[in-house]
Design a protein around this motif. Structure first.
Motif, PDB file in Angstrom:
ATOM      1  N   ALA A 139       0.833  -1.207   0.000  1.00 17.65           N
ATOM      2  CA  ALA A 139       0.000   0.000   0.000  1.00 17.65           C
ATOM      3  C   ALA A 139       0.864   1.253   0.000  1.00 17.65           C
ATOM      4  CB  ALA A 139      -0.934  -0.011   1.212  1.00 17.65           C
ATOM      5  N   ALA A 140       1.920   1.252   0.806  1.00 20.94           N
ATOM      6  CA  ALA A 140       2.795   2.425   0.881  1.00 20.94           C
ATOM      7  C   ALA A 140       3.486   2.677  -0.455  1.00 20.94           C
ATOM      8  CB  ALA A 140       3.832   2.225   1.987  1.00 20.94           C
ATOM      9  N   ALA A 141       3.945   1.608  -1.094  1.00 20.44           N
ATOM     10  CA  ALA A 141       4.619   1.761  -2.387  1.00 20.44           C
ATOM     11  C   ALA A 141       3.662   2.298  -3.434  1.00 20.44           C
ATOM     12  CB  ALA A 141       5.196   0.414  -2.832  1.00 20.44           C
ATOM     13  N   ALA A 142       2.443   1.772  -3.482  1.00 24.41           N
ATOM     14  CA  ALA A 142       1.457   2.227  -4.463  1.00 24.41           C
ATOM     15  C   ALA A 142       1.046   3.669  -4.213  1.00 24.41           C
ATOM     16  CB  ALA A 142       0.234   1.313  -4.431  1.00 24.41           C
ATOM     17  N   ARG A 143       0.938   4.038  -2.944  1.00 27.53           N
ATOM     18  CA  ARG A 143       0.465   5.375  -2.571  1.00 27.53           C
ATOM     19  C   ARG A 143       1.436   6.459  -3.037  1.00 27.53           C
ATOM     20  NH1 ARG A 143       0.562   4.632   2.497  1.00 27.53           N
ATOM     21  NH2 ARG A 143      -1.462   3.572   2.538  1.00 27.53           N
ATOM     22  N   THR A 144       2.728   6.180  -2.969  1.00 24.18           N
ATOM     23  CA  THR A 144       3.729   7.215  -3.256  1.00 24.18           C
ATOM     24  C   THR A 144       4.216   7.214  -4.698  1.00 24.18           C
ATOM     25  OG1 THR A 144       5.477   5.723  -2.480  1.00 24.18           O
ATOM     26  CG2 THR A 144       4.532   7.239  -0.864  1.00 24.18           C
ATOM     27  N   ALA A 145       3.780   6.238  -5.494  1.00 23.80           N
ATOM     28  CA  ALA A 145       4.262   6.122  -6.875  1.00 23.80           C
ATOM     29  C   ALA A 145       3.384   6.893  -7.850  1.00 23.80           C
ATOM     30  CB  ALA A 145       4.314   4.654  -7.284  1.00 23.80           C
ATOM     31  N   GLN A 146       3.989   7.315  -8.949  1.00 22.21           N
ATOM     32  CA  GLN A 146       3.223   7.903 -10.051  1.00 22.21           C
ATOM     33  C   GLN A 146       2.669   6.820 -10.958  1.00 22.21           C
ATOM     34  OE1 GLN A 146       6.880  10.216 -10.940  1.00 22.21           O
ATOM     35  NE2 GLN A 146       5.466  11.918 -11.355  1.00 22.21           N
ATOM     36  N   ILE A 147       3.444   5.757 -11.118  1.00 18.21           N
ATOM     37  CA  ILE A 147       3.058   4.619 -11.949  1.00 18.21           C
ATOM     38  C   ILE A 147       3.220   3.354 -11.129  1.00 18.21           C
ATOM     39  CG2 ILE A 147       3.581   3.293 -14.040  1.00 18.21           C
ATOM     40  CD1 ILE A 147       4.804   5.864 -15.189  1.00 18.21           C
ATOM     41  N   VAL A 148       2.241   2.459 -11.228  1.00 18.45           N
ATOM     42  CA  VAL A 148       2.312   1.170 -10.548  1.00 18.45           C
ATOM     43  C   VAL A 148       2.325   0.079 -11.600  1.00 18.45           C
ATOM     44  CG1 VAL A 148       1.163  -0.400  -8.941  1.00 18.45           C
ATOM     45  CG2 VAL A 148       1.114   2.080  -8.519  1.00 18.45           C
ATOM     46  N   ILE A 149       3.243  -0.857 -11.465  1.00 19.18           N
ATOM     47  CA  ILE A 149       3.334  -1.989 -12.387  1.00 19.18           C
ATOM     48  C   ILE A 149       2.869  -3.241 -11.661  1.00 19.18           C
ATOM     49  CG2 ILE A 149       4.877  -3.450 -13.753  1.00 19.18           C
ATOM     50  CD1 ILE A 149       6.632  -1.004 -14.212  1.00 19.18           C
ATOM     51  N   ASN A 150       1.874  -3.898 -12.227  1.00 18.09           N
ATOM     52  CA  ASN A 150       1.389  -5.141 -11.642  1.00 18.09           C
ATOM     53  C   ASN A 150       2.157  -6.324 -12.218  1.00 18.09           C
ATOM     54  OD1 ASN A 150      -0.166  -7.136 -10.309  1.00 18.09           O
ATOM     55  ND2 ASN A 150      -1.382  -7.383 -12.171  1.00 18.09           N
ATOM     56  N   ALA A 151       3.060  -6.877 -11.404  1.00 21.28           N
ATOM     57  CA  ALA A 151       3.806  -8.078 -11.779  1.00 21.28           C
ATOM     58  C   ALA A 151       3.524  -9.187 -10.773  1.00 21.28           C
ATOM     59  CB  ALA A 151       5.296  -7.776 -11.848  1.00 21.28           C
ATOM     60  N   THR A 152       2.350  -9.122 -10.149  1.00 20.13           N
ATOM     61  CA  THR A 152       1.949 -10.178  -9.220  1.00 20.13           C
ATOM     62  C   THR A 152       1.387 -11.358 -10.008  1.00 20.13           C
ATOM     63  OG1 THR A 152      -0.317  -9.338  -8.944  1.00 20.13           O
ATOM     64  CG2 THR A 152       1.377  -8.446  -7.463  1.00 20.13           C
ATOM     65  N   PRO A 153       1.333 -12.548  -9.419  1.00 19.07           N
ATOM     66  CA  PRO A 153       0.735 -13.688 -10.123  1.00 19.07           C
ATOM     67  C   PRO A 153      -0.700 -13.372 -10.546  1.00 19.07           C
ATOM     68  CG  PRO A 153       1.917 -14.437  -8.186  1.00 19.07           C
ATOM     69  CD  PRO A 153       1.879 -12.942  -8.108  1.00 19.07           C
ATOM     70  N   GLY A 154      -0.990 -13.577 -11.826  1.00 15.85           N
ATOM     71  CA  GLY A 154      -2.274 -13.148 -12.378  1.00 15.85           C
ATOM     72  C   GLY A 154      -3.491 -13.743 -11.712  1.00 15.85           C
ATOM     73  N   ALA A 155      -3.369 -14.950 -11.180  1.00 10.41           N
ATOM     74  CA  ALA A 155      -4.518 -15.598 -10.565  1.00 10.41           C
ATOM     75  C   ALA A 155      -4.994 -14.866  -9.315  1.00 10.41           C
ATOM     76  CB  ALA A 155      -4.178 -17.048 -10.216  1.00 10.41           C
ATOM     77  N   SER A 156      -4.092 -14.141  -8.654  1.00 18.22           N
ATOM     78  CA  SER A 156      -4.462 -13.420  -7.431  1.00 18.22           C
ATOM     79  C   SER A 156      -4.398 -11.905  -7.583  1.00 18.22           C
ATOM     80  CB  SER A 156      -3.542 -13.844  -6.275  1.00 18.22           C
ATOM     81  OG  SER A 156      -2.189 -13.560  -6.583  1.00 18.22           O
ATOM     82  N   SER A 157      -4.061 -11.422  -8.792  1.00 13.35           N
ATOM     83  CA  SER A 157      -3.878  -9.984  -9.006  1.00 13.35           C
ATOM     84  C   SER A 157      -5.115  -9.161  -8.695  1.00 13.35           C
ATOM     85  CB  SER A 157      -3.456  -9.707 -10.454  1.00 13.35           C
ATOM     86  OG  SER A 157      -2.146 -10.117 -10.693  1.00 13.35           O
ATOM     87  N   LEU A 158      -6.279  -9.627  -9.141  1.00 12.75           N
ATOM     88  CA  LEU A 158      -7.496  -8.834  -8.984  1.00 12.75           C
ATOM     89  C   LEU A 158      -7.775  -8.556  -7.514  1.00 12.75           C
ATOM     90  CD1 LEU A 158      -9.835  -7.434 -10.414  1.00 12.75           C
ATOM     91  CD2 LEU A 158     -11.089  -9.603 -10.346  1.00 12.75           C
ATOM     92  N   ASP A 159      -7.740  -9.580  -6.683  1.00 17.27           N
ATOM     93  CA  ASP A 159      -7.996  -9.390  -5.256  1.00 17.27           C
ATOM     94  C   ASP A 159      -6.960  -8.469  -4.628  1.00 17.27           C
ATOM     95  OD1 ASP A 159     -10.238 -10.995  -5.323  1.00 17.27           O
ATOM     96  OD2 ASP A 159      -9.190 -12.792  -4.632  1.00 17.27           O
ATOM     97  N   ARG A 160      -5.711  -8.659  -4.977  1.00 15.75           N
ATOM     98  CA  ARG A 160      -4.635  -7.838  -4.397  1.00 15.75           C
ATOM     99  C   ARG A 160      -4.789  -6.366  -4.767  1.00 15.75           C
ATOM    100  NH1 ARG A 160       1.117 -11.050  -4.771  1.00 15.75           N
ATOM    101  NH2 ARG A 160       0.342 -13.101  -4.189  1.00 15.75           N
ATOM    102  N   LEU A 161      -5.115  -6.103  -6.012  1.00 19.05           N
ATOM    103  CA  LEU A 161      -5.179  -4.715  -6.453  1.00 19.05           C
ATOM    104  C   LEU A 161      -6.468  -4.020  -6.041  1.00 19.05           C
ATOM    105  CD1 LEU A 161      -2.691  -5.773  -7.986  1.00 19.05           C
ATOM    106  CD2 LEU A 161      -3.273  -4.177  -9.788  1.00 19.05           C
ATOM    107  N   VAL A 162      -7.565  -4.768  -5.975  1.00 22.76           N
ATOM    108  CA  VAL A 162      -8.806  -4.167  -5.494  1.00 22.76           C
ATOM    109  C   VAL A 162      -8.636  -3.694  -4.050  1.00 22.76           C
ATOM    110  CG1 VAL A 162     -11.196  -4.682  -4.855  1.00 22.76           C
ATOM    111  CG2 VAL A 162     -10.338  -5.338  -7.108  1.00 22.76           C
TER     112      VAL A 162
END
Length: 198
Positions: free
Chosen positions: A38-61
């Motif tokens: 959360a801290a990394a996403a909050r302070t970034a201008q751009i976020v890159i999703n390189a998490t495993p795709g099967a769990s990406s939706l839950d993590r990013l929501v």
């Protein structure tokens, strides 16, 4: 210089983080700890999703507020793996992970790219014997332009980048992952990418 958060510290995320840092960006790699992510996403201008795709939706929501008004560059593929651990089917049939993310995160500008190749090609496209293609899918032209700039920083020539159109075109790019296990079984685990020959 752009402030970038890479979510996912596996081979894909680590490879992208190293290359983007080398290109002069300020990059943070977030691990699985919710607070760090959360801290990394909050302070970034751009976020890159390189998490495993099967769990990406839950993590990013779960990061909806942190991702508000951000550009989210999604490089993951949501797949069901076969017994050998290689992709065997898509999770979101008739859709795509990128579309699911855009629908769930309407205040975030999602761009799909770099998901039609093995991870090593993402940051070294010129290492292949013929030019590969990087596809862009997304609703926001400005966000796609920013993503295009990141691709250039990673060594992608403009003529190697193809804008497919809106986010709905990501389902075609994501379906390309189904080539991967067959190519690997046929030719071994060597870097390769989908390429449009003209």
């Amino acid at each position: 210089m752009t402030t970038i958060a890479v979510l996912g510290n596996g081979r894909v995320g680590g490879n992208l983080a190293t290359a983007l840092t080398r290109a002069g960006h300020e990059v943070t790699v977030a691990d699985r700890a919710p607070g760090a992510t959360a801290a990394a996403a909050r302070t970034a201008q751009i976020v890159i999703n390189a998490t495993p795709g099967a769990s990406s939706l839950d993590r990013l929501v779960a990061l909806r507020e942190e991702l508000r008004d951000k550009i989210l560059v999604d490089v993951s593929n949501a797949t069901v793996d076969g017994p050998d651990g290689l992709p065997a089917d898509l999770i979101y049939r008739g859709s795509s992970l990128a579309e699911q993310l855009q629908e769930a995160l309407p205040d975030t500008r999602v761009v799909k790219t770099l998901n039609t190749m093995l991870y090593a090609v993402m940051t070294a496209p010129a290492a292949l014997t013929q030019p590969p293609t990087a596809f862009l899918s997304g609703q926001d032209p400005q966000a796609k332009q920013v993503a295009r700039g990141l691709l250039e920083d990673l060594g992608w020539h403009q003529e190697w980048i193809t804008d497919l159109g809106g986010i709905e075109t990501a389902r075609a790019a994501e379906a390309a992952i189904l080539f991967v296990p067959h190519v690997i079984r046929s030719s071994g685990f060597a870097p390769f990418a989908i390429s449009i020959a003209r």
